[in-house]
Design a protein around this motif. Structure first.
Motif, PDB file in Angstrom:
ATOM      1  N   THR A   1       0.827  -1.209   0.000  1.00  0.00           N
ATOM      2  CA  THR A   1       0.000   0.000   0.000  1.00  0.00           C
ATOM      3  C   THR A   1       0.859   1.256   0.000  1.00  0.00           C
ATOM      4  O   THR A   1       0.585   2.207  -0.739  1.00  0.00           O
ATOM      5  CB  THR A   1      -0.946  -0.002   1.225  1.00  0.00           C
ATOM      6  OG1 THR A   1      -1.712  -1.196   1.203  1.00  0.00           O
ATOM      7  CG2 THR A   1      -1.866   1.198   1.214  1.00  0.00           C
ATOM      8  N   ILE A   2       1.900   1.267   0.806  1.00  0.00           N
ATOM      9  CA  ILE A   2       2.802   2.417   0.849  1.00  0.00           C
ATOM     10  C   ILE A   2       3.482   2.595  -0.506  1.00  0.00           C
ATOM     11  O   ILE A   2       3.623   3.718  -1.004  1.00  0.00           O
ATOM     12  CB  ILE A   2       3.845   2.263   1.981  1.00  0.00           C
ATOM     13  CG1 ILE A   2       3.151   2.322   3.344  1.00  0.00           C
ATOM     14  CG2 ILE A   2       4.930   3.331   1.887  1.00  0.00           C
ATOM     15  CD1 ILE A   2       4.027   1.904   4.517  1.00  0.00           C
ATOM     16  N   ALA A   3       3.886   1.500  -1.124  1.00  0.00           N
ATOM     17  CA  ALA A   3       4.554   1.569  -2.428  1.00  0.00           C
ATOM     18  C   ALA A   3       3.621   2.149  -3.496  1.00  0.00           C
ATOM     19  O   ALA A   3       4.015   3.052  -4.247  1.00  0.00           O
ATOM     20  CB  ALA A   3       5.040   0.183  -2.854  1.00  0.00           C
TER      21      ALA A   3
ATOM     22  N   SER B   1       3.002   5.839  -2.778  1.00  0.00           N
ATOM     23  CA  SER B   1       4.189   6.638  -3.085  1.00  0.00           C
ATOM     24  C   SER B   1       4.361   6.836  -4.587  1.00  0.00           C
ATOM     25  O   SER B   1       4.658   7.947  -5.046  1.00  0.00           O
ATOM     26  CB  SER B   1       5.434   5.969  -2.508  1.00  0.00           C
ATOM     27  OG  SER B   1       5.334   5.853  -1.111  1.00  0.00           O
ATOM     28  N   LEU B   2       4.182   5.777  -5.361  1.00  0.00           N
ATOM     29  CA  LEU B   2       4.329   5.887  -6.816  1.00  0.00           C
ATOM     30  C   LEU B   2       3.251   6.774  -7.426  1.00  0.00           C
ATOM     31  O   LEU B   2       3.530   7.580  -8.325  1.00  0.00           O
ATOM     32  CB  LEU B   2       4.323   4.502  -7.458  1.00  0.00           C
ATOM     33  CG  LEU B   2       5.535   3.625  -7.143  1.00  0.00           C
ATOM     34  CD1 LEU B   2       5.328   2.218  -7.687  1.00  0.00           C
ATOM     35  CD2 LEU B   2       6.818   4.238  -7.681  1.00  0.00           C
ATOM     36  N   VAL B   3       2.026   6.647  -6.938  1.00  0.00           N
ATOM     37  CA  VAL B   3       0.939   7.502  -7.438  1.00  0.00           C
ATOM     38  C   VAL B   3       1.220   8.957  -7.075  1.00  0.00           C
ATOM     39  O   VAL B   3       1.038   9.859  -7.895  1.00  0.00           O
ATOM     40  CB  VAL B   3      -0.434   7.035  -6.897  1.00  0.00           C
ATOM     41  CG1 VAL B   3      -1.524   8.038  -7.217  1.00  0.00           C
ATOM     42  CG2 VAL B   3      -0.780   5.655  -7.464  1.00  0.00           C
TER      43      VAL B   3
ATOM     44  N   ARG C   1      11.295   5.190   3.508  1.00  0.00           N
ATOM     45  CA  ARG C   1      12.637   4.920   2.971  1.00  0.00           C
ATOM     46  C   ARG C   1      12.857   3.426   2.736  1.00  0.00           C
ATOM     47  O   ARG C   1      13.451   3.017   1.732  1.00  0.00           O
ATOM     48  CB  ARG C   1      13.718   5.500   3.881  1.00  0.00           C
ATOM     49  CG  ARG C   1      13.830   7.023   3.772  1.00  0.00           C
ATOM     50  CD  ARG C   1      15.046   7.564   4.489  1.00  0.00           C
ATOM     51  NE  ARG C   1      15.008   7.407   5.928  1.00  0.00           N
ATOM     52  CZ  ARG C   1      14.401   8.242   6.765  1.00  0.00           C
ATOM     53  NH1 ARG C   1      13.790   9.327   6.301  1.00  0.00           N
ATOM     54  NH2 ARG C   1      14.423   8.022   8.058  1.00  0.00           N
ATOM     55  N   LYS C   2      12.350   2.592   3.638  1.00  0.00           N
ATOM     56  CA  LYS C   2      12.468   1.132   3.473  1.00  0.00           C
ATOM     57  C   LYS C   2      11.734   0.678   2.213  1.00  0.00           C
ATOM     58  O   LYS C   2      12.263  -0.095   1.411  1.00  0.00           O
ATOM     59  CB  LYS C   2      11.914   0.419   4.700  1.00  0.00           C
ATOM     60  CG  LYS C   2      11.960  -1.084   4.593  1.00  0.00           C
ATOM     61  CD  LYS C   2      11.323  -1.744   5.799  1.00  0.00           C
ATOM     62  CE  LYS C   2      11.274  -3.245   5.563  1.00  0.00           C
ATOM     63  NZ  LYS C   2      10.297  -3.908   6.376  1.00  0.00           N
ATOM     64  N   VAL C   3      10.523   1.158   2.036  1.00  0.00           N
ATOM     65  CA  VAL C   3       9.727   0.785   0.861  1.00  0.00           C
ATOM     66  C   VAL C   3      10.371   1.325  -0.409  1.00  0.00           C
ATOM     67  O   VAL C   3      10.489   0.618  -1.421  1.00  0.00           O
ATOM     68  CB  VAL C   3       8.275   1.294   1.008  1.00  0.00           C
ATOM     69  CG1 VAL C   3       7.509   1.181  -0.300  1.00  0.00           C
ATOM     70  CG2 VAL C   3       7.563   0.530   2.120  1.00  0.00           C
ATOM     71  N   MET C   4      10.811   2.570  -0.361  1.00  0.00           N
ATOM     72  CA  MET C   4      11.416   3.185  -1.538  1.00  0.00           C
ATOM     73  C   MET C   4      12.717   2.485  -1.919  1.00  0.00           C
ATOM     74  O   MET C   4      13.067   2.431  -3.105  1.00  0.00           O
ATOM     75  CB  MET C   4      11.646   4.682  -1.307  1.00  0.00           C
ATOM     76  CG  MET C   4      10.355   5.470  -1.068  1.00  0.00           C
ATOM     77  SD  MET C   4       9.107   5.255  -2.347  1.00  0.00           S
ATOM     78  CE  MET C   4       9.719   6.390  -3.562  1.00  0.00           C
ATOM     79  N   SER C   5      13.399   1.912  -0.956  1.00  0.00           N
ATOM     80  CA  SER C   5      14.602   1.142  -1.256  1.00  0.00           C
ATOM     81  C   SER C   5      14.263  -0.056  -2.140  1.00  0.00           C
ATOM     82  O   SER C   5      14.964  -0.355  -3.109  1.00  0.00           O
ATOM     83  CB  SER C   5      15.264   0.681   0.045  1.00  0.00           C
ATOM     84  OG  SER C   5      16.353  -0.172  -0.228  1.00  0.00           O
TER      85      SER C   5
ATOM     86  N   TYR D   1       3.132  -5.477  -6.654  1.00  0.00           N
ATOM     87  CA  TYR D   1       2.852  -6.579  -5.726  1.00  0.00           C
ATOM     88  C   TYR D   1       3.989  -7.601  -5.756  1.00  0.00           C
ATOM     89  O   TYR D   1       4.432  -8.066  -4.714  1.00  0.00           O
ATOM     90  CB  TYR D   1       1.520  -7.244  -6.084  1.00  0.00           C
ATOM     91  CG  TYR D   1       1.186  -8.408  -5.193  1.00  0.00           C
ATOM     92  CD1 TYR D   1       0.671  -8.208  -3.919  1.00  0.00           C
ATOM     93  CD2 TYR D   1       1.404  -9.724  -5.609  1.00  0.00           C
ATOM     94  CE1 TYR D   1       0.378  -9.279  -3.081  1.00  0.00           C
ATOM     95  CE2 TYR D   1       1.118 -10.796  -4.781  1.00  0.00           C
ATOM     96  CZ  TYR D   1       0.598 -10.565  -3.529  1.00  0.00           C
ATOM     97  OH  TYR D   1       0.328 -11.617  -2.697  1.00  0.00           O
ATOM     98  N   ARG D   2       4.464  -7.935  -6.936  1.00  0.00           N
ATOM     99  CA  ARG D   2       5.547  -8.928  -7.052  1.00  0.00           C
ATOM    100  C   ARG D   2       6.821  -8.451  -6.358  1.00  0.00           C
ATOM    101  O   ARG D   2       7.540  -9.257  -5.775  1.00  0.00           O
ATOM    102  CB  ARG D   2       5.818  -9.243  -8.524  1.00  0.00           C
ATOM    103  CG  ARG D   2       4.773 -10.123  -9.138  1.00  0.00           C
ATOM    104  CD  ARG D   2       5.108 -10.496 -10.580  1.00  0.00           C
ATOM    105  NE  ARG D   2       3.892 -10.792 -11.293  1.00  0.00           N
ATOM    106  CZ  ARG D   2       3.274  -9.964 -12.135  1.00  0.00           C
ATOM    107  NH1 ARG D   2       3.796  -8.786 -12.405  1.00  0.00           N
ATOM    108  NH2 ARG D   2       2.159 -10.308 -12.717  1.00  0.00           N
TER     109      ARG D   2
END
Length: 138
Positions: free
Chosen positions: A6-8, A11-13, A40-44, A77-78
């Motif tokens: 969800t965070i990813a 963030s992309l949107v 930052r963890k997700v963006m990594s 998702y992948r």
């Protein structure tokens, strides 16, 4: 499903929404409603997947490197959550002398694998650009 997915997507949107397509982790965290360390963890993970790049220093942050209309939620998702529908533990024991207990783990694993495949198929029909269009329609 996990919150990193969800965070990813959020963030992309958000990056796709920004005219310069760049934002700091603090800006993204504020928009998502979470701590910047989580962002930052997700963006990594998204950076490793080639969806964003980083720029250091003043005015730096994360920049979108993909076409929002070409990347699907299944792609994200992948990278961020594949396998999260399958529980880490399932009841039963293949060595049991009971037909239910000895086969439950295998049957449930198959059920969860098919469910994940259906989820990926569904998410494969939705792009980051589609999510942004839905947001604009609200």
């Amino acid at each position: 499903m996990n919150s990193e997915f969800t965070i990813a997507v959020h963030s992309l949107v958000y990056l796709a929404y920004l005219p310069e397509k760049m934002a700091s982790s603090d800006m993204i965290a504020d928009n998502v409603g979470t701590h910047s360390a989580r962002v930052r963890k997700v963006m990594s993970g998204l950076r490793k997947g080639g969806y964003v790049e980083t720029r250091e220093g003043s005015g730096g942050g994360y920049r979108l490197t993909i076409d929002p209309d070409a990347v699907t939620l299944a792609d994200i998702y992948r990278v961020m959550a594949q396998g999260s529908l399958i529980p880490s533990w399932c009841s039963g024991d293949p060595g049991m002398d009971c037909v239910v207990g000895s086969n439950m783990n295998q049957v449930m694993h198959g059920i969860f694998c098919r469910a994940e495949k259906q989820l990926e198929d569904h998410l494969g029909g939705i792009t980051i650009g589609d999510v942004l269009k839905q947001i604009h329609a609200c």
